[in-house]
Enzyme design. Structure first.
Site, PDB file in Angstrom:
ATOM      1  N   LYS A   1       0.914  -1.217   0.077  1.00  0.00           N
ATOM      2  CA  LYS A   1       0.071  -0.034   0.093  1.00  0.00           C
ATOM      3  C   LYS A   1       0.954   1.186  -0.042  1.00  0.00           C
ATOM      4  CE  LYS A   1      -3.073   2.455   3.175  1.00  0.00           C
ATOM      5  NZ  LYS A   1      -3.786   2.505   4.462  1.00  0.00           N
TER       6      LYS A   1
ATOM      7  N   LYS B   1     -10.509  12.339   8.390  1.00  0.00           N
ATOM      8  CA  LYS B   1     -10.113  12.192   9.257  1.00  0.00           C
ATOM      9  C   LYS B   1     -10.169  13.034  10.386  1.00  0.00           C
ATOM     10  CE  LYS B   1      -6.529   8.786   7.780  1.00  0.00           C
ATOM     11  NZ  LYS B   1      -7.132   7.477   8.419  1.00  0.00           N
TER      12      LYS B   1
ATOM     13  N   ASP C   1     -12.189   6.382   3.494  1.00  0.00           N
ATOM     14  CA  ASP C   1     -10.888   6.201   4.449  1.00  0.00           C
ATOM     15  C   ASP C   1     -10.698   4.628   4.523  1.00  0.00           C
ATOM     16  OD1 ASP C   1      -8.783   7.038   5.960  1.00  0.00           O
ATOM     17  OD2 ASP C   1      -9.940   6.991   7.989  1.00  0.00           O
TER      18      ASP C   1
ATOM     19  N   GLU D   1      -9.266   2.937   1.922  1.00  0.00           N
ATOM     20  CA  GLU D   1      -8.700   3.034   0.777  1.00  0.00           C
ATOM     21  C   GLU D   1      -7.647   2.274   0.240  1.00  0.00           C
ATOM     22  OE1 GLU D   1      -5.791   4.647   2.684  1.00  0.00           O
ATOM     23  OE2 GLU D   1      -7.894   4.917   3.005  1.00  0.00           O
TER      24      GLU D   1
ATOM     25  N   ARG E   1      -7.196  -0.852   0.774  1.00  0.00           N
ATOM     26  CA  ARG E   1      -7.529  -2.271   0.139  1.00  0.00           C
ATOM     27  C   ARG E   1      -8.073  -1.710  -1.355  1.00  0.00           C
ATOM     28  NH1 ARG E   1     -11.754  -2.452   4.934  1.00  0.00           N
ATOM     29  NH2 ARG E   1     -10.203  -1.598   5.795  1.00  0.00           N
TER      30      ARG E   1
END
Length: 514
Positions: A267, A279, A350, A352, A354
């Site tokens: 990632k 966030k 949020d 994201e 994956r």
């Protein structure tokens, strides 16, 4: 390293400042030409004469010789001495030696030429001992200084080791290995510590190309037009809110004769604001420049594959973009079309990581590798479950997960296995798409892994969720404050032994480690 023009950032800036200053590490039998000499003192046995103090005198100062303790004994002339705690000799191992060496690094933060004497091996292999000592000193002295106009501490220039009872050549080989593994971690730390404006996805691609030239691995970079043609809608969907293009970076280490093929998928969220699911503005938000820690760990490990003699083929896929809100950003309820045709309903922007990894996993499995390992700062749930001391691991193949655990034990990059509980898979069901990107309020680390499993196509797969240990709030042993580079040495250790045994329970020239 080549960088795109940015009028706010000097052309001289490099995202990998530690590339410019690597300490020279040697094993010697004379430590007279250094600034400071650390001497390991165990809780039992004789105190080395060169310290000039008895155990009683050391005890009166408060020095108990426990692992991690250190007592500086300055003199008017160089070198001055540092008593370094080694704990009981019977308990000495690579982990205790690494921590003891780190105590020396902490006790002498300004010494440019450092020596370290180990008076007794205590049954530890000399090569392994020298590697651990090297890692401990070098990693403890790490400081990110890429953006400081006047760094407070000079970098470590020379490290000399003396291991009583060890042959110089054997210990020297271990020290050389330790220098390479520490470099891998330092590269990962540099990249992860670099602010997002100074290291965008295209920038990271440039860095990877330059590191590939230097350290002997191939790099292929896929830009936005290519990603569109490849159908990588997960990565492109997350990228929609950004002014910076996404990049998919493919790394290849292909030695002659390699029979096994290990693929690493990372990632690379260069900054994660949460997107539309913004966030809160708290200390964790400040750390979101580190949301590319998985990609950084893989890239760091790749810098050491050739010099470590890794015999298997290793491929890396780094899925890189930032995740920010804008008028063009993807939103809740969107459906993304990923490579391979799977559609994903976005229930939270949020979640994201994956999404970007789904495309990379499909590309990885299209090459039919022997095994895939995913590495990501994926979920806050992993941090909540295990804290900052260890990462979550789980997967669809226990033999492969066991190999990850063995590599973690060998490098002291600790992991704990969670169950891949498939009864939670229904939480990811979607009414409008093949799968949604978010499960329920519980077991978040597991449901995130279950999402990734949908894209591995039954290839042996293990997952590392490194959200917890991605950073240290303060110096601790060889873990320096800031980005830890967690995973770089673990992945390197995994790759080093991968050619000798295949995942899935079968063996080819060796047994799977317990």
């Amino acid at each position: 390293m080549a960088r795109r023009p940015n009028k706010l950032i000097p052309e001289s800036f490099t995202p990998v400042p530690s590339e410019r200053a690597r300490p020279a590490v040697t094993v010697v039998d004379d430590l007279s030409d250094v600034d400071v000499v650390g001497v390991v003192v165990h809780t039992d046995g004789a105190v080395p004469d060169e310290l000039g103090l008895s155990r009683e005198a050391l005890t009166r100062t408060g020095f108990d010789a426990k692992v991690g303790s250190a007592l500086v004994l300055p003199t008017e002339e160089s070198p001055f001495r540092v008593a370094v705690g080694g704990g009981p000799l019977a308990d000495q191992g690579e982990e205790t030696l690494r921590d003891a060496a780190a105590a020396l690094g902490r006790a002498a933060p300004r010494a440019e030429h450092v020596g370290l004497r180990l008076p007794a091996l205590g049954g530890v292999d000399p090569q392994a001992a020298a590697q651990a000592l090297t890692e401990g000193v070098v990693l403890s002295r790490y400081r990110y200084a890429g953006l400081k106009s006047s760094p407070t501490d000079p970098p470590l220039a020379v490290l000399r080791l003396r291991l009583d009872g060890a042959e110089l050549a054997e210990a020297g080989a271990g020290a050389a290995t330790g220098s390479v593994t520490a470099r891998a971690t330092s590269v990962a730390r540099d990249l992860t510590n670099t602010p997002a404006a100074h290291l965008t996805a295209p920038d990271l691609a440039d860095v990877a190309v330059e590191l590939g030239r230097t350290y002997g691995f191939d790099v292929e970079v896929f830009d936005e037009a290519q990603l569109i043609a490849m159908g990588c809608g997960g990565l492109l969907g997350v990228n929609r809110g950004s002014v910076e293009e996404a990049r998919l970076i493919k790394l290849v280490h292909a030695p002659e004769g390699g029979r096994q093929h290990l693929t690493l998928v990372g990632k690379g969220i260069m900054y994660d604001s949460g997107g539309i699911s913004l966030k809160p503005s708290d200390p964790m938000h400040l750390l979101m420049k580190m949301d590319m820690g998985g990609a950084a760990a893989i890239l760091g490990a790749f810098t050491a594959l050739r010099e470590s003699g890794v015999a298997c083929r290793v491929t890396g896929f780094l899925a890189c973009t930032d995740n920010v809100p804008s008028g063009g950003a993807y939103v809740l309820g969107d459906v993304l079309h990923t490579r391979g045709g799977t559609t994903i309903e976005v229930k939270n922007t949020d979640a994201e990581g994956r999404l970007v990894m789904s495309d990379a996993l499909v590309l990885a499995t299209e090459e039919a590798p022997s095994a895939v390992v995913t590495v990501a700062t994926l979920t806050g749930a992993a941090l909540a479950a295990l804290g900052p001391a260890m990462a979550v691991t789980l997967g669809n193949d226990q033999a492969l997960v066991d190999r990850v655990r063995a590599a973690a034990d060998a490098t002291d990059e600790r992991v704990w296995q969670l169950p891949l509980e498939r009864r939670y898979r229904k939480q990811l069901d979607s009414d409008v798409a093949d799968i949604s990107n978010l499960g329920g309020p519980y077991a978040g680390a597991i449901t995130a892994a279950l999402f990734l499993e949908d894209f591995v196509d039954d290839v042996p797969w293990a997952h590392l969720d490194i959200c917890g240990p991605m950073q240290a709030e303060s110096d601790e042993a060889w873990r320096s404050k800031g980005a830890t580079g967690f995973g770089a040495r673990l992945l390197l250790e995994l790759a080093r032994g991968f050619e000798s045994a295949a995942p899935g329970g079968s063996t080819d020239g060796g047994d799977l480690p317990a």
